[in-house]
Design a protein around this motif. Structure first.
Motif, PDB file in Angstrom:
ATOM      1  N   VAL A 106      29.768  20.562 -25.302  1.00 52.82           N
ATOM      2  CA  VAL A 106      30.905  19.666 -25.522  1.00 52.82           C
ATOM      3  C   VAL A 106      32.212  20.418 -25.252  1.00 52.82           C
ATOM      4  CG1 VAL A 106      32.132  18.290 -27.246  1.00 52.82           C
ATOM      5  CG2 VAL A 106      29.620  18.219 -27.130  1.00 52.82           C
ATOM      6  N   LYS A 107      32.296  21.654 -25.696  1.00 51.35           N
ATOM      7  CA  LYS A 107      33.506  22.446 -25.461  1.00 51.35           C
ATOM      8  C   LYS A 107      33.754  22.649 -23.970  1.00 51.35           C
ATOM      9  CE  LYS A 107      33.886  24.777 -29.863  1.00 51.35           C
ATOM     10  NZ  LYS A 107      33.963  26.015 -30.599  1.00 51.35           N
ATOM     11  N   ASN A 108      32.704  22.833 -23.186  1.00 52.89           N
ATOM     12  CA  ASN A 108      32.870  22.974 -21.739  1.00 52.89           C
ATOM     13  C   ASN A 108      33.429  21.694 -21.125  1.00 52.89           C
ATOM     14  OD1 ASN A 108      31.982  25.624 -21.578  1.00 52.89           O
ATOM     15  ND2 ASN A 108      29.852  25.029 -21.282  1.00 52.89           N
ATOM     16  N   VAL A 109      32.909  20.558 -21.551  1.00 49.26           N
ATOM     17  CA  VAL A 109      33.411  19.273 -21.063  1.00 49.26           C
ATOM     18  C   VAL A 109      34.875  19.108 -21.469  1.00 49.26           C
ATOM     19  CG1 VAL A 109      33.190  16.754 -21.268  1.00 49.26           C
ATOM     20  CG2 VAL A 109      31.133  18.185 -21.080  1.00 49.26           C
ATOM     21  N   LEU A 110      35.176  19.439 -22.722  1.00 46.04           N
ATOM     22  CA  LEU A 110      36.554  19.317 -23.202  1.00 46.04           C
ATOM     23  C   LEU A 110      37.503  20.222 -22.422  1.00 46.04           C
ATOM     24  CD1 LEU A 110      35.959  19.127 -27.057  1.00 46.04           C
ATOM     25  CD2 LEU A 110      36.540  17.247 -25.509  1.00 46.04           C
ATOM     26  N   MET A 111      37.053  21.422 -22.080  1.00 49.74           N
ATOM     27  CA  MET A 111      37.918  22.327 -21.308  1.00 49.74           C
ATOM     28  C   MET A 111      38.188  21.772 -19.911  1.00 49.74           C
ATOM     29  SD  MET A 111      39.157  24.602 -23.148  1.00 49.74           S
ATOM     30  CE  MET A 111      40.033  25.346 -21.789  1.00 49.74           C
ATOM     31  N   ASN A 112      37.191  21.142 -19.303  1.00 50.72           N
ATOM     32  CA  ASN A 112      37.402  20.515 -17.996  1.00 50.72           C
ATOM     33  C   ASN A 112      38.417  19.377 -18.098  1.00 50.72           C
ATOM     34  OD1 ASN A 112      35.586  22.202 -16.647  1.00 50.72           O
ATOM     35  ND2 ASN A 112      33.862  20.848 -17.052  1.00 50.72           N
ATOM     36  N   ILE A 113      38.325  18.601 -19.149  1.00 50.44           N
ATOM     37  CA  ILE A 113      39.277  17.505 -19.357  1.00 50.44           C
ATOM     38  C   ILE A 113      40.665  18.079 -19.637  1.00 50.44           C
ATOM     39  CG2 ILE A 113      39.882  15.506 -20.778  1.00 50.44           C
ATOM     40  CD1 ILE A 113      36.806  15.192 -21.296  1.00 50.44           C
ATOM     41  N   TYR A 114      40.728  19.166 -20.393  1.00 46.83           N
ATOM     42  CA  TYR A 114      42.015  19.809 -20.670  1.00 46.83           C
ATOM     43  C   TYR A 114      42.668  20.282 -19.369  1.00 46.83           C
ATOM     44  CZ  TYR A 114      45.537  22.788 -22.796  1.00 46.83           C
ATOM     45  OH  TYR A 114      46.732  23.359 -23.157  1.00 46.83           O
ATOM     46  N   ASP A 115      41.876  20.898 -18.500  1.00 47.73           N
ATOM     47  CA  ASP A 115      42.402  21.335 -17.201  1.00 47.73           C
ATOM     48  C   ASP A 115      42.930  20.149 -16.402  1.00 47.73           C
ATOM     49  OD1 ASP A 115      41.755  23.958 -17.819  1.00 47.73           O
ATOM     50  OD2 ASP A 115      39.890  23.940 -16.644  1.00 47.73           O
ATOM     51  N   TYR A 116      42.199  19.040 -16.446  1.00 49.60           N
ATOM     52  CA  TYR A 116      42.641  17.813 -15.775  1.00 49.60           C
ATOM     53  C   TYR A 116      43.990  17.355 -16.336  1.00 49.60           C
ATOM     54  CZ  TYR A 116      43.068  12.722 -15.396  1.00 49.60           C
ATOM     55  OH  TYR A 116      43.562  11.450 -15.217  1.00 49.60           O
ATOM     56  N   SER A 117      44.122  17.360 -17.646  1.00 47.12           N
ATOM     57  CA  SER A 117      45.379  16.889 -18.252  1.00 47.12           C
ATOM     58  C   SER A 117      46.539  17.804 -17.876  1.00 47.12           C
ATOM     59  CB  SER A 117      45.248  16.758 -19.771  1.00 47.12           C
ATOM     60  OG  SER A 117      45.100  18.021 -20.378  1.00 47.12           O
ATOM     61  N   GLN A 118      46.266  19.109 -17.803  1.00 47.25           N
ATOM     62  CA  GLN A 118      47.299  20.060 -17.394  1.00 47.25           C
ATOM     63  C   GLN A 118      47.741  19.797 -15.961  1.00 47.25           C
ATOM     64  OE1 GLN A 118      48.616  23.390 -18.846  1.00 47.25           O
ATOM     65  NE2 GLN A 118      48.552  21.806 -20.400  1.00 47.25           N
ATOM     66  N   SER A 119      46.775  19.665 -15.069  1.00 49.39           N
ATOM     67  CA  SER A 119      47.122  19.447 -13.670  1.00 49.39           C
ATOM     68  C   SER A 119      47.752  18.069 -13.466  1.00 49.39           C
ATOM     69  CB  SER A 119      45.910  19.635 -12.756  1.00 49.39           C
ATOM     70  OG  SER A 119      44.886  18.740 -13.079  1.00 49.39           O
ATOM     71  N   SER A 120      47.338  17.083 -14.258  1.00 51.06           N
ATOM     72  CA  SER A 120      47.928  15.740 -14.156  1.00 51.06           C
ATOM     73  C   SER A 120      49.376  15.752 -14.619  1.00 51.06           C
ATOM     74  CB  SER A 120      47.138  14.746 -15.005  1.00 51.06           C
ATOM     75  OG  SER A 120      45.828  14.612 -14.528  1.00 51.06           O
ATOM     76  N   LYS A 121      49.591  16.407 -15.733  1.00 49.10           N
ATOM     77  CA  LYS A 121      50.938  16.456 -16.306  1.00 49.10           C
ATOM     78  C   LYS A 121      51.920  17.117 -15.344  1.00 49.10           C
ATOM     79  CE  LYS A 121      51.794  19.429 -19.529  1.00 49.10           C
ATOM     80  NZ  LYS A 121      51.815  20.181 -20.788  1.00 49.10           N
TER      81      LYS A 121
END
Length: 92
Positions: A50-65
């Motif tokens: 779950v943490k790996n999935v969350l980190m991928n989503i976090y990276d997405y949010s960073q790049s989106s922002k």
């Protein structure tokens, strides 16, 4: 009042689903995703997968922002968004 784990996961999924279906979003939504991920990552009950999935989503949010054209960036991430939503369904 802070959100519990299930509410955080539901809100995260709702935000990602909105990005997926509408192919658009706001910087504020990306910041909200980041806050949710940070909160979920400190939960001792969250396993490594779950943490790996969350980190991928976090990276997405960073790049989106930080994207110069947010909606185009979101559109380009449709496959990832679909995958993450399915992953969230499996652990929520």
């Amino acid at each position: 009042m802070p959100l519990d784990y299930q509410n955080q996961v539901t809100l995260l999924k709702d935000l990602l689903s909105e990005h997926q279906t509408e192919c658009c979003g706001t910087a504020a939504e990306c910041e909200q995703i980041e806050r949710l991920i940070k909160s979920l990552m400190v939960n001792a009950n969250v396993n490594d997968h779950v943490k790996n999935v969350l980190m991928n989503i976090y990276d997405y949010s960073q790049s989106s922002k930080n994207a110069s054209e947010l909606n185009s960036h979101i559109s380009s991430q449709q496959e990832n968004l679909t995958h993450w939503i399915q992953e969230i369904d499996s652990f929520s």
